[in-house]
Design an enzyme around this catalytic site. Structure first.
Site, PDB file in Angstrom:
ATOM      1  N   ASP A  64       8.965 -12.564  -3.135  1.00  0.00           N
ATOM      2  CA  ASP A  64      10.310 -12.118  -3.529  1.00  0.00           C
ATOM      3  C   ASP A  64      11.429 -13.142  -3.290  1.00  0.00           C
ATOM      4  O   ASP A  64      12.558 -12.939  -3.719  1.00  0.00           O
ATOM      5  CB  ASP A  64      10.660 -10.798  -2.821  1.00  0.00           C
ATOM      6  CG  ASP A  64      10.529 -10.869  -1.300  1.00  0.00           C
ATOM      7  OD1 ASP A  64      10.748 -11.951  -0.721  1.00  0.00           O
ATOM      8  OD2 ASP A  64      10.219  -9.831  -0.685  1.00  0.00           O
ATOM      9  N   ARG A  79       0.793  -1.228   0.000  1.00  0.00           N
ATOM     10  CA  ARG A  79       0.000   0.000   0.000  1.00  0.00           C
ATOM     11  C   ARG A  79       0.824   1.277   0.000  1.00  0.00           C
ATOM     12  O   ARG A  79       0.291   2.364   0.094  1.00  0.00           O
ATOM     13  CB  ARG A  79      -0.967  -0.011   1.185  1.00  0.00           C
ATOM     14  CG  ARG A  79      -2.070  -0.975   0.906  1.00  0.00           C
ATOM     15  CD  ARG A  79      -2.949  -1.318   2.060  1.00  0.00           C
ATOM     16  NE  ARG A  79      -3.939  -2.279   1.590  1.00  0.00           N
ATOM     17  CZ  ARG A  79      -3.693  -3.557   1.346  1.00  0.00           C
ATOM     18  NH1 ARG A  79      -2.504  -4.045   1.571  1.00  0.00           N
ATOM     19  NH2 ARG A  79      -4.627  -4.357   0.892  1.00  0.00           N
ATOM     20  N   GLN A  96       3.569 -13.882   2.794  1.00  0.00           N
ATOM     21  CA  GLN A  96       2.707 -13.360   1.732  1.00  0.00           C
ATOM     22  C   GLN A  96       3.572 -12.815   0.601  1.00  0.00           C
ATOM     23  O   GLN A  96       3.058 -12.370  -0.410  1.00  0.00           O
ATOM     24  CB  GLN A  96       1.825 -12.245   2.283  1.00  0.00           C
ATOM     25  CG  GLN A  96       0.893 -12.714   3.370  1.00  0.00           C
ATOM     26  CD  GLN A  96       0.109 -11.557   3.960  1.00  0.00           C
ATOM     27  OE1 GLN A  96      -0.976 -11.251   3.535  1.00  0.00           O
ATOM     28  NE2 GLN A  96       0.692 -10.894   4.939  1.00  0.00           N
ATOM     29  N   CYS A 153       3.959 -29.285 -23.681  1.00  0.00           N
ATOM     30  CA  CYS A 153       2.619 -29.437 -24.270  1.00  0.00           C
ATOM     31  C   CYS A 153       2.183 -28.230 -25.103  1.00  0.00           C
ATOM     32  O   CYS A 153       1.068 -28.221 -25.617  1.00  0.00           O
ATOM     33  CB  CYS A 153       1.600 -29.694 -23.162  1.00  0.00           C
ATOM     34  SG  CYS A 153       1.285 -28.232 -22.158  1.00  0.00           S
ATOM     35  N   HIS A 168       1.368 -16.582  -1.667  1.00  0.00           N
ATOM     36  CA  HIS A 168       1.012 -15.896  -2.915  1.00  0.00           C
ATOM     37  C   HIS A 168       1.949 -16.259  -4.060  1.00  0.00           C
ATOM     38  O   HIS A 168       2.047 -15.522  -5.036  1.00  0.00           O
ATOM     39  CB  HIS A 168       0.976 -14.378  -2.679  1.00  0.00           C
ATOM     40  CG  HIS A 168      -0.083 -13.979  -1.700  1.00  0.00           C
ATOM     41  ND1 HIS A 168      -0.033 -12.831  -0.947  1.00  0.00           N
ATOM     42  CD2 HIS A 168      -1.234 -14.593  -1.327  1.00  0.00           C
ATOM     43  CE1 HIS A 168      -1.113 -12.766  -0.165  1.00  0.00           C
ATOM     44  NE2 HIS A 168      -1.841 -13.831  -0.381  1.00  0.00           N
ATOM     45  N   SER A 193       0.041  -5.702   7.073  1.00  0.00           N
ATOM     46  CA  SER A 193      -1.086  -4.849   7.485  1.00  0.00           C
ATOM     47  C   SER A 193      -2.227  -5.706   8.027  1.00  0.00           C
ATOM     48  O   SER A 193      -3.162  -5.190   8.623  1.00  0.00           O
ATOM     49  CB  SER A 193      -1.577  -4.027   6.297  1.00  0.00           C
ATOM     50  OG  SER A 193      -1.970  -4.887   5.246  1.00  0.00           O
TER      51      SER A 193
HETATM   52  P1  NAD Z   1       0.941  -4.575   3.170  1.00  0.00           P
HETATM   53  O1  NAD Z   1       1.653  -3.692   2.209  1.00  0.00           O
HETATM   54  O2  NAD Z   1      -0.536  -4.567   3.167  1.00  0.00           O
HETATM   55  O3  NAD Z   1       1.419  -4.171   4.636  1.00  0.00           O
HETATM   56  C1  NAD Z   1       2.762  -3.977   4.977  1.00  0.00           C
HETATM   57  C2  NAD Z   1       2.803  -3.522   6.418  1.00  0.00           C
HETATM   58  O4  NAD Z   1       4.158  -3.490   6.820  1.00  0.00           O
HETATM   59  C3  NAD Z   1       2.212  -2.138   6.653  1.00  0.00           C
HETATM   60  O5  NAD Z   1       1.384  -2.156   7.796  1.00  0.00           O
HETATM   61  C4  NAD Z   1       3.459  -1.256   6.871  1.00  0.00           C
HETATM   62  O6  NAD Z   1       3.239  -0.219   7.781  1.00  0.00           O
HETATM   63  C5  NAD Z   1       4.438  -2.251   7.453  1.00  0.00           C
HETATM   64  N1  NAD Z   1       5.843  -1.964   7.177  1.00  0.00           N
HETATM   65  C6  NAD Z   1       6.400  -1.509   6.031  1.00  0.00           C
HETATM   66  N2  NAD Z   1       7.734  -1.464   6.148  1.00  0.00           N
HETATM   67  C7  NAD Z   1       8.037  -1.875   7.409  1.00  0.00           C
HETATM   68  C8  NAD Z   1       9.232  -2.044   8.134  1.00  0.00           C
HETATM   69  N3  NAD Z   1      10.425  -1.778   7.587  1.00  0.00           N
HETATM   70  N4  NAD Z   1       9.165  -2.487   9.402  1.00  0.00           N
HETATM   71  C9  NAD Z   1       7.966  -2.770   9.982  1.00  0.00           C
HETATM   72  N5  NAD Z   1       6.789  -2.624   9.343  1.00  0.00           N
HETATM   73  C10 NAD Z   1       6.819  -2.198   8.068  1.00  0.00           C
HETATM   74  O7  NAD Z   1       1.518  -6.044   2.977  1.00  0.00           O
HETATM   75  P2  NAD Z   1       0.901  -7.489   3.306  1.00  0.00           P
HETATM   76  O8  NAD Z   1       0.183  -7.462   4.590  1.00  0.00           O
HETATM   77  O9  NAD Z   1       2.011  -8.441   3.050  1.00  0.00           O
HETATM   78  O10 NAD Z   1      -0.222  -7.757   2.224  1.00  0.00           O
HETATM   79  C11 NAD Z   1      -0.089  -7.376   0.934  1.00  0.00           C
HETATM   80  C12 NAD Z   1       0.208  -8.242  -0.211  1.00  0.00           C
HETATM   81  O11 NAD Z   1       1.234  -7.642  -0.960  1.00  0.00           O
HETATM   82  C13 NAD Z   1       0.452  -9.635  -0.257  1.00  0.00           C
HETATM   83  O12 NAD Z   1      -0.555 -10.132  -1.064  1.00  0.00           O
HETATM   84  C14 NAD Z   1       1.811  -9.808  -1.002  1.00  0.00           C
HETATM   85  O13 NAD Z   1       1.727 -10.880  -1.907  1.00  0.00           O
HETATM   86  C15 NAD Z   1       1.966  -8.556  -1.752  1.00  0.00           C
HETATM   87  N6  NAD Z   1       3.300  -7.925  -1.909  1.00  0.00           N
HETATM   88  C16 NAD Z   1       4.481  -8.622  -1.761  1.00  0.00           C
HETATM   89  C17 NAD Z   1       5.707  -7.964  -1.868  1.00  0.00           C
HETATM   90  C18 NAD Z   1       6.980  -8.757  -1.755  1.00  0.00           C
HETATM   91  O14 NAD Z   1       7.052  -9.892  -2.190  1.00  0.00           O
HETATM   92  N7  NAD Z   1       8.037  -8.184  -1.123  1.00  0.00           N
HETATM   93  C19 NAD Z   1       5.746  -6.593  -2.091  1.00  0.00           C
HETATM   94  C20 NAD Z   1       4.532  -5.913  -2.247  1.00  0.00           C
HETATM   95  C21 NAD Z   1       3.307  -6.593  -2.142  1.00  0.00           C
END
Ligand code: NAD
Length: 287
Positions: free
Chosen positions: A124, A56, A121, A177, A141, A216
């Protein structure tokens, strides 16, 4: 002179901030020391310190909305071609991303023998790159490092397919295939991989402690796993830079950056284990 005095002040401030952090983390580390069946649950926040935007954030996929639907992939050749080109340009940067202190701390925690699974989730692959055991990482995911055939299910390394794109195949097909190839990540409108989700749910139900980092906790069904763990009696520890909807049911909430927090937390656990080994009677005295 003034510079040296300023330096001394900022060093003293940093030391006192670190001491405050350790004081805050000590009771949390004691919960972890007592655990023998821990599930670590991670979200996009653990990887922001590796330079990958979270879901987000302003650069996140939520805002840029580049995730296709399964229909785009299966029936729209033009959309597939655009995606492969986009992937080809983006993948070298993704491959170059390195794990940070948070991923490394979790791998170190695994070495203590307490962690049964890491449910992530993230797509990477940074837990594995940090040294976490492949078979212990459940990628809810999927993974950006794999591609699979929509017809026969054959799996490929993403690099292999992107090399074919690089060499001129605009819409590479399965070599077994001839089926359409797709990323091995969960696309919009798709359910999570069932076997992986079931394993994660079972591990959560069996856990005595769940450590949630950088999520989140709003994306279902993944966000229900900590609720399952808590209902089955596990301690719930949440490390996040901002509030989450599950803070109220957590045993402990640590508000901060995941890298430095996990590094200090795991160090406290490792120190307690070393003390316990030297003197079994000192078990988690916390000193
Ligand atoms: P999210 O983006 O919804 O939430 C991330 C949370 O982590 C937020 O609350 C934020 O405040 C917190 N945050 C960010 N940086 C931080 C840090 N350095 N230390 C502590 N907290 C920190 O992510 P989610 O809950 O994983 O859900 C979202 C989805 O996004 C999943 O479906 C995932 O597949 C996908 N996604 C994955 C990646 C990746 O693979 N790195 C990147 C972006 C999105």
């Amino acid at each position: 002179m003034a510079d040296r005095a300023d330096n001394r002040t900022s060093t003293a401030e940093a030391t006192s901030a670190q001491e405050e952090l350790i004081d805050q983390l000590r009771p949390v580390s004691e919960l972890m020391v007592r655990s023998s069946n821990m599930v670590v649950f991670t979200g996009a926040g653990i990887s922001t310190e590796s330079g990958i935007p979270d879901y987000r954030g302003s650069d996140g996929v939520w805002k840029t909305n580049r995730i296709p639907t399964i229909n785009d992939v299966k029936s729209d050749r033009q959309s597939r071609e655009q995606r492969w080109q986009h992937q080809r340009d983006r993948y070298p940067k993704m491959q170059a991303q390195e794990p940070n202190a948070g991923h490394r701390a979790i791998a170190r925690l695994e070495e203590t023998g307490r962690v049964t699974v890491i449910v992530t989730q993230n797509i990477d692959g940074l837990h594995q790159k940090a040294g976490s055991a492949e078979e212990r990482v459940l990628e809810l995911h999927g993974s950006t490092h794999r591609v699979r055939c929509t017809q026969c299910g054959r799996r490929y390394d993403a690099q292999e397919i992107l090399t074919r794109v690089q060499r001129g195949e605009s819409d590479p097909r399965c070599e077994v295939c001839g089926g359409v190839l797709r990323p091995s990540t969960v696309l919009f409108g798709e359910p999570l991989p069932e076997a992986t989700l079931q394993r994660a749910a079972q591990a959560s139900a069996d856990a005595d402690l769940m450590l949630v980092v950088g999520s989140s906790l709003v994306v279902k069904p993944a966000s229900q796993l900590p609720v399952v763990a808590r209902k089955r009696g596990a301690e719930l520890v949440i490390v996040n830079r901002e509030a989450t909807p599950l803070d109220d049911i957590a045993t402990a909430v640590v508000r901060g950056e995941s890298g430095p927090v996990l590094e200090s937390l795991v160090q406290l656990v490792v120190n307690a284990d070393a003390r316990q080994e030297r003197d079994p009677k000192s078990a988690s005295s916390g000193c």
